[in-house]
Design a protein around this motif. Structure first.
Motif, short mmCIF file in Angstrom:
data_model
loop_
_atom_site.label_atom_id
_atom_site.label_comp_id
_atom_site.label_asym_id
_atom_site.label_seq_id
_atom_site.Cartn_x
_atom_site.Cartn_y
_atom_site.Cartn_z
N LEU A 155 0.81 -1.20 0.00
CA LEU A 155 0.00 0.00 0.00
C LEU A 155 0.85 1.26 0.00
O LEU A 155 0.43 2.31 -0.45
CB LEU A 155 -0.93 0.00 1.21
CG LEU A 155 -1.93 -1.17 1.26
CD1 LEU A 155 -2.74 -1.12 2.53
CD2 LEU A 155 -2.84 -1.13 0.05
N SER A 156 2.05 1.18 0.53
CA SER A 156 2.96 2.33 0.55
C SER A 156 4.39 1.82 0.37
O SER A 156 4.64 0.62 0.41
CB SER A 156 2.83 3.10 1.87
OG SER A 156 3.21 2.27 2.95
N THR A 157 5.33 2.75 0.21
CA THR A 157 6.71 2.33 0.03
C THR A 157 7.27 1.79 1.34
O THR A 157 7.01 2.34 2.41
CB THR A 157 7.58 3.50 -0.45
OG1 THR A 157 7.47 4.56 0.50
CG2 THR A 157 7.14 4.00 -1.81
N PRO A 158 8.02 0.70 1.29
CA PRO A 158 8.55 0.11 2.53
C PRO A 158 9.72 0.93 3.08
O PRO A 158 10.47 1.55 2.32
CB PRO A 158 9.02 -1.27 2.09
CG PRO A 158 9.30 -1.14 0.64
CD PRO A 158 8.36 -0.11 0.12
#
Length: 105
Positions: free
Chosen positions: A70-73
């Protein structure tokens, strides 16, 4: 007065030892029957289905591809295979885990 108390303490109606014994013998059977009925009712209440077709046709609020982030790690730490091997050897787990195959990010 609870039902169990009435079963174990028959009161003035059961005056002879034979009457008391007969009443106590009915107690466990009645208890087992009651528990069986309660268990059957609880299991019956768990099952079932929805009769309304609209309930099963609702789409999820947001569709996300399986396995998609869902988002950048954020990288918290990076451990090389050498560092992992050193830690497993120090803790005595090297024989159980074996050698590290790759770095971990």
């Amino acid at each position: 007065m609870t039902a169990l108390h009435r079963l174990l303490n028959p009161g003035p109606t059961a005056t002879t030892p034979t009457e008391r014994t007969a009443r106590l013998a009915r107690g466990p059977r009645a208890l087992a029957f009651t528990l069986g009925v309660a268990l059957a009712g609880a299991l019956g209440a768990c099952g079932g289905s929805s009769d309304t077709p609209a309930a099963s046709a609702q789409a999820p609020a947001a569709v996300v591809a399986r396995g998609a982030l869902l988002s950048t790690p954020n990288t918290v730490a990076t451990l090389s295979a050498t560092q992992i091997d050193a830690m497993t050897t120090a803790s005595g787990l090297r024989t159980l885990a074996g050698a590290a195959r790759c770095d971990v990010k």
